[in-house]
Design a protein around this motif. Sequence first.
Motif, PDB file in Angstrom:
ATOM      1  N   GLU A 348       0.940  -1.210   0.338  1.00  0.00           N
ATOM      2  CA  GLU A 348      -0.143  -0.014  -0.001  1.00  0.00           C
ATOM      3  C   GLU A 348       0.821   0.927  -0.048  1.00  0.00           C
ATOM      4  O   GLU A 348       0.663   2.178  -0.651  1.00  0.00           O
ATOM      5  CB  GLU A 348      -0.957  -0.243   1.203  1.00  0.00           C
ATOM      6  N   ILE A 349       1.842   1.434   0.932  1.00  0.00           N
ATOM      7  CA  ILE A 349       2.489   2.384   0.897  1.00  0.00           C
ATOM      8  C   ILE A 349       3.657   2.557  -0.475  1.00  0.00           C
ATOM      9  O   ILE A 349       3.978   3.819  -1.402  1.00  0.00           O
ATOM     10  CB  ILE A 349       3.589   2.793   2.241  1.00  0.00           C
ATOM     11  N   ALA A 350       3.543   1.596  -0.888  1.00  0.00           N
ATOM     12  CA  ALA A 350       4.731   1.676  -1.980  1.00  0.00           C
ATOM     13  C   ALA A 350       3.535   2.603  -3.485  1.00  0.00           C
ATOM     14  O   ALA A 350       3.660   3.409  -4.703  1.00  0.00           O
ATOM     15  CB  ALA A 350       4.664  -0.108  -2.765  1.00  0.00           C
ATOM     16  N   ARG A 351       2.565   1.956  -3.207  1.00  0.00           N
ATOM     17  CA  ARG A 351       0.915   2.901  -4.527  1.00  0.00           C
ATOM     18  C   ARG A 351       1.078   4.144  -4.168  1.00  0.00           C
ATOM     19  O   ARG A 351       0.804   4.800  -4.903  1.00  0.00           O
ATOM     20  CB  ARG A 351      -0.043   1.620  -3.963  1.00  0.00           C
ATOM     21  N   ILE A 352       1.255   4.305  -3.179  1.00  0.00           N
ATOM     22  CA  ILE A 352       0.912   5.405  -2.581  1.00  0.00           C
ATOM     23  C   ILE A 352       2.476   7.161  -2.078  1.00  0.00           C
ATOM     24  O   ILE A 352       2.150   7.483  -2.786  1.00  0.00           O
ATOM     25  CB  ILE A 352       0.434   5.597  -0.495  1.00  0.00           C
ATOM     26  N   GLN A 353       3.343   6.224  -3.031  1.00  0.00           N
ATOM     27  CA  GLN A 353       4.640   6.737  -3.348  1.00  0.00           C
ATOM     28  C   GLN A 353       4.328   6.662  -4.956  1.00  0.00           C
ATOM     29  O   GLN A 353       5.756   6.590  -5.201  1.00  0.00           O
ATOM     30  CB  GLN A 353       5.585   5.897  -2.703  1.00  0.00           C
ATOM     31  N   THR A 354       3.194   5.508  -5.782  1.00  0.00           N
ATOM     32  CA  THR A 354       3.615   5.368  -6.664  1.00  0.00           C
ATOM     33  C   THR A 354       4.240   4.893  -8.135  1.00  0.00           C
ATOM     34  O   THR A 354       4.333   4.703  -8.895  1.00  0.00           O
ATOM     35  CB  THR A 354       3.286   7.244  -7.773  1.00  0.00           C
ATOM     36  N   PHE A 355       4.888   3.819  -6.669  1.00  0.00           N
ATOM     37  CA  PHE A 355       5.695   3.002  -7.893  1.00  0.00           C
ATOM     38  C   PHE A 355       4.778   1.605  -8.370  1.00  0.00           C
ATOM     39  O   PHE A 355       3.547   2.222  -7.632  1.00  0.00           O
ATOM     40  CB  PHE A 355       6.411   1.847  -6.514  1.00  0.00           C
ATOM     41  N   PRO A 356       4.735   1.863  -9.120  1.00  0.00           N
ATOM     42  CA  PRO A 356       3.662   0.191  -9.562  1.00  0.00           C
ATOM     43  C   PRO A 356       4.141  -0.715  -8.659  1.00  0.00           C
ATOM     44  O   PRO A 356       4.786  -1.179  -8.623  1.00  0.00           O
ATOM     45  CB  PRO A 356       4.478   0.171 -11.110  1.00  0.00           C
ATOM     46  N   ASP A 357       2.638  -2.161  -9.731  1.00  0.00           N
ATOM     47  CA  ASP A 357       2.806  -3.335  -8.586  1.00  0.00           C
ATOM     48  C   ASP A 357       3.427  -3.984  -9.084  1.00  0.00           C
ATOM     49  O   ASP A 357       4.390  -4.279  -7.859  1.00  0.00           O
ATOM     50  CB  ASP A 357       1.661  -3.759  -8.812  1.00  0.00           C
ATOM     51  N   TRP A 358       4.329  -4.420  -9.875  1.00  0.00           N
ATOM     52  CA  TRP A 358       5.796  -4.514 -10.905  1.00  0.00           C
ATOM     53  C   TRP A 358       7.157  -4.911  -9.987  1.00  0.00           C
ATOM     54  O   TRP A 358       7.956  -5.088 -10.822  1.00  0.00           O
ATOM     55  CB  TRP A 358       5.850  -4.701 -12.207  1.00  0.00           C
ATOM     56  N   PHE A 359       6.968  -3.466  -9.268  1.00  0.00           N
ATOM     57  CA  PHE A 359       8.770  -2.688  -8.466  1.00  0.00           C
ATOM     58  C   PHE A 359       8.658  -3.937  -7.869  1.00  0.00           C
ATOM     59  O   PHE A 359       8.375  -3.803  -6.859  1.00  0.00           O
ATOM     60  CB  PHE A 359       8.452  -1.335  -8.234  1.00  0.00           C
ATOM     61  N   GLN A 360       9.990  -4.088  -7.862  1.00  0.00           N
ATOM     62  CA  GLN A 360      10.467  -5.262  -6.602  1.00  0.00           C
ATOM     63  C   GLN A 360      11.220  -4.126  -5.779  1.00  0.00           C
ATOM     64  O   GLN A 360      12.382  -3.448  -5.710  1.00  0.00           O
ATOM     65  CB  GLN A 360      11.337  -6.453  -7.436  1.00  0.00           C
ATOM     66  N   PHE A 361      11.285  -4.473  -4.807  1.00  0.00           N
ATOM     67  CA  PHE A 361      11.459  -4.437  -3.131  1.00  0.00           C
ATOM     68  C   PHE A 361      12.214  -6.298  -2.313  1.00  0.00           C
ATOM     69  O   PHE A 361      12.051  -6.447  -2.189  1.00  0.00           O
ATOM     70  CB  PHE A 361      11.112  -3.220  -1.964  1.00  0.00           C
TER      71      PHE A 361
END
Length: 415
Positions: A348-361
């Motif tokens: 959810e925070i990745a979405r809020i930072q506007t990262f795409p869902d495919w981005f890997q952390f």
Amino acid sequence: MKLDERGRAKYRPLKEYNVNKVKKLLLDKIEEEQKAIQNIAAEDIKPKLNYKEDKVNVISLFSGCGGLDLGVELAGLAAVVGEEKSVQAFKNKKDFDAVREESIFHTIYSNDLFKEANESYKLNFPSTFQHELDIRKIKEFPKADLVLGGFPCPGFSGAGPRLIDDERNFLYIHFIRCLLQAKPFAFIAENVKGMLTLGNGEVLNQIIQDFSSAGYHVQFKLVNARDYGVPQLRERVFIIGIRNDIEFEYNFPAPSHGKGNKRLPYVTLKDAIGDLKNNPGEWFEGGYSPMYLSRNRKKKWTEQSFTIQASGRQAPLHPSGPDMVKLEKDHWELPGDESLHRRLSVKEIARIQTFPDWFQFSDGGNMDSSKNNRLNKQYKQIGNAVPINLAKAVAMPIARWAKKNLDSTKQLTLF
């Protein structure tokens, strides 16, 4: 500025600043940093870099997991294939990879010390040469057309001690050293809002002066991420420099979202993460400290998130469940059973930072480590990153100019 007297904290920042004392302290610290550059055992490395003459070759400093880099790359793609096509392709990794090489921006080199962030960067920018080394030990930076970086800001942050003599605040000197060696036609630097007021503004004045002395026309602006399609209240300072011999006047982009006839509505939490209700992924678990409960941590579905911080424990609350209740100054409570409340998840925070869902952390891959510890490494990367949509907006004027000029000149920097 630190005091000789020590208390519970390591240093106590001065509440009142004397401009002359601040100037002297800054100049002394800069001189110390410059002497240190000459004395360190620098690493003389000659990386083999994949330059492309028909692209803007980019260096990324303090790159983290690559939020600023990805936003800039996306701006370069939009300048070539158009906004609609770039946005559509960005949603899917396969579609993005199919057009990614068309971006006008081509990142050749990145530098950071954060192990897990570097692992994430490698997963998402596999063709970029990574230099995992203290920037103070890099002897020579490669040539480039554009330099990016969010230099460290522990003493600038309003949430921190705001010490103007924290040695980490002077790492921007190495950003400038990179400019002098790489000779890019432009640079983009990002930092927190607190740098505007530290030392009654004298710190920022010195930083701008130092960047200008490297041969650049420099300007800065405080922007709010939500004005550029980010579902988050996040104010950041961007410093843009255009080399003095380049005939290009950079103008910060007007807000694209918010109130106004030509603006789109703000992006809300419901817009960003509403579809993740049944599949939010993992989140940081555990109790809430008195500091956490000293202010409201929960926004409504129809609002934008509080600033995403680089900590799982400090992550904002998910908008579901009852609102927090203010009992008195600096004291809020979570009404009802604690199970009605949870922190926002990594996804959810990745979405809020506007990262795409495919981005890997990367979480470091240590399965012996606790769940919270592994997740916190991801929260830290995401919270430290520049929101993709904000980075893209700031870079678009440079992307459009570069696209127009590269069509005729092919190359802005002679290697």
